[in-house]
Design an enzyme around this catalytic site. Structure first.
Site, PDB file in Angstrom:
ATOM      1  N   CYS A  53      37.473  36.096  51.252  1.00 26.01           N
ATOM      2  CA  CYS A  53      37.528  34.779  50.637  1.00 26.01           C
ATOM      3  C   CYS A  53      36.294  34.012  51.107  1.00 26.01           C
ATOM      4  CB  CYS A  53      38.806  34.078  51.107  1.00 26.01           C
ATOM      5  SG  CYS A  53      38.899  32.346  50.640  1.00 26.01           S
ATOM      6  N   CYS A  78      32.693  33.583  45.046  1.00 29.70           N
ATOM      7  CA  CYS A  78      34.137  33.395  45.199  1.00 29.70           C
ATOM      8  C   CYS A  78      34.741  34.722  44.779  1.00 29.70           C
ATOM      9  CB  CYS A  78      34.632  32.272  44.293  1.00 29.70           C
ATOM     10  SG  CYS A  78      36.442  32.152  44.233  1.00 29.70           S
ATOM     11  N   GLU A 128      44.075  33.015  38.512  1.00 29.85           N
ATOM     12  CA  GLU A 128      45.439  33.104  39.056  1.00 29.85           C
ATOM     13  C   GLU A 128      46.495  32.980  37.954  1.00 29.85           C
ATOM     14  OE1 GLU A 128      46.672  33.695  42.223  1.00 29.85           O
ATOM     15  OE2 GLU A 128      44.722  33.801  43.222  1.00 29.85           O
ATOM     16  N   HIS A 186      37.391  35.485  43.499  1.00 29.87           N
ATOM     17  CA  HIS A 186      38.101  35.488  42.220  1.00 29.87           C
ATOM     18  C   HIS A 186      37.144  35.754  41.043  1.00 29.87           C
ATOM     19  CE1 HIS A 186      41.354  33.524  44.461  1.00 29.87           C
ATOM     20  NE2 HIS A 186      42.131  33.657  43.398  1.00 29.87           N
ATOM     21  N   ASP A 196      42.962  36.495  51.554  1.00 23.86           N
ATOM     22  CA  ASP A 196      42.381  35.566  50.571  1.00 23.86           C
ATOM     23  C   ASP A 196      43.452  34.529  50.256  1.00 23.86           C
ATOM     24  OD1 ASP A 196      40.548  34.548  48.589  1.00 23.86           O
ATOM     25  OD2 ASP A 196      41.743  35.530  47.048  1.00 23.86           O
ATOM     26  N   SER A 197      43.048  33.495  49.500  1.00 21.75           N
ATOM     27  CA  SER A 197      44.029  32.496  49.095  1.00 21.75           C
ATOM     28  C   SER A 197      44.971  33.053  48.027  1.00 21.75           C
ATOM     29  CB  SER A 197      43.306  31.275  48.523  1.00 21.75           C
ATOM     30  OG  SER A 197      42.605  31.659  47.356  1.00 21.75           O
TER      31      SER A 197
HETATM   32  N1  DGL Z   1      38.858  33.526  46.465  1.00 17.74           N
HETATM   33  C1  DGL Z   1      38.498  32.458  47.307  1.00 17.74           C
HETATM   34  C2  DGL Z   1      37.050  32.347  47.575  1.00 17.74           C
HETATM   35  O1  DGL Z   1      36.404  33.374  47.603  1.00 17.74           O
HETATM   36  C3  DGL Z   1      39.311  31.188  47.285  1.00 17.74           C
HETATM   37  C4  DGL Z   1      39.465  30.467  46.016  1.00 17.74           C
HETATM   38  C5  DGL Z   1      40.373  29.257  46.171  1.00 17.74           C
HETATM   39  O2  DGL Z   1      41.499  29.430  46.630  1.00 17.74           O
HETATM   40  O3  DGL Z   1      39.944  28.145  45.839  1.00 17.74           O
HETATM   41  O4  DGL Z   1      36.503  31.307  47.792  1.00 17.74           O
END
Ligand code: DGL
Length: 270
Positions: free
Chosen positions: A74, A185, A153, A187, A11-12
């Protein structure tokens, strides 16, 4: 033995840890190798080509470890090029979009599904395409919520301002009367509390993290790669490995809170 190999996830940043949490529940004997690209997050505002390049780089790195499957935990990276990653590697590679879509379709009665995600994911149209491929009669209302990733984050999910931001982003989805909202997402499950409060009780929140863990079990079973200890209650005792491209300390702090165990991260620079 191949079934002793690890499941790699990327993931990011810390968002993919919501998928790790579900893997721990669904497949307790499996070993995880995780990569959070914290130095280059957020992925959401970047071009699909750039996100694809980052994801490919990380998958190459993860393939140097002893792994039997990779999960692109992600949505932005899944939307940017899952079929490409799958086409260039021999191990199974899963994304997070299809599993969430199936769960949302199983739940909706009004046939109005909301999708929230990063700008990259929403602009890609990947969710609309996946939903319409399975049920063309469903109305999809999508909204990018770019600040949510930064809130997570930076460990600000409990800040009062977060509710204000959530209300603003989610207003059009409430007005449209969706009965199901896909947290598109990885997150966002970390903001499930505030998102649920704003949307109200009648709206089901679908976390693709949970659905992806179930999908991983199915695929590993069908390929005879499931660790046979998966039913053991005590689960895999450690052995997990976490990498990030930014400073390890903030990653470790959020990771510990989320996974309820010590998270030691190693920094890898590309
Ligand atoms: N968690 C990620 C996603 O599912 C990336 C979020 C990001 O870095 O913008 O899209």
């Amino acid at each position: 033995m191949p079934f002793n190999k690890a499941i790699a996830m990327l993931d990011s940043g810390v968002g993919g840890l919501t998928v790790v949490r579900e893997i721990f529940k669904e497949l307790p004997a499996e070993r995880i190798i995780y990569f959070g690209d914290t130095a280059r997050m957020p992925y959401g505002p970047r071009s699909p080509g750039e996100v694809r390049r980052f994801a490919e780089e990380i998958i190459e790195f993860l393939c140097t470890q002893d792994i039997k499957m990779a999960i692109v935990a992600c949505n932005s990276a899944s939307a940017a090029g899952l079929p490409r990653y799958q086409g260039t590697h021999e191990i199974p590679i899963l994304g997070v979009i299809e599993p969430g879509v199936r769960a949302a379709l199983a739940h909706t009665r009004s046939k109005k599904i909301g999708v929230i995600g990063t700008s990259g994911t929403v602009e890609s149209g990947a969710y609309e395409a996946a939903i319409r491929a399975l049920d063309p009669g469903v109305e999809v209302i999508s909204r990018a919520c770019p600040l949510f990733v930064l809130i997570v984050e930076n460990n600000l999910t409990e800040a009062p301002e977060t509710r204000v931001v959530a209300k603003e982003y989610l207003a059009p989805l409430k007005e449209a009367g969706v009965d199901t909202l896909i947290l598109g997402c990885t997150h966002y499950p970390l903001m499930e509390g505030v998102i649920g409060q704003v949307m109200g009780e009648g709206v089901k929140l679908v976390s693709s993290a949970r659905e992806t863990a179930r999908e991983a079990r199915k695929i590993l079973t069908s390929l005879h790669l499931l660790n046979p200890d998966s039913s053991r209650e005590e689960g895999c005792r450690g052995g997990h490995r976490y990498y990030c491209s930014g400073p390890p300390a903030p990653f470790e702090e959020i990771g510990k809170k989320l996974l309820q165990q010590r998270v030691k991260a190693y920094r890898v620079l590309f």
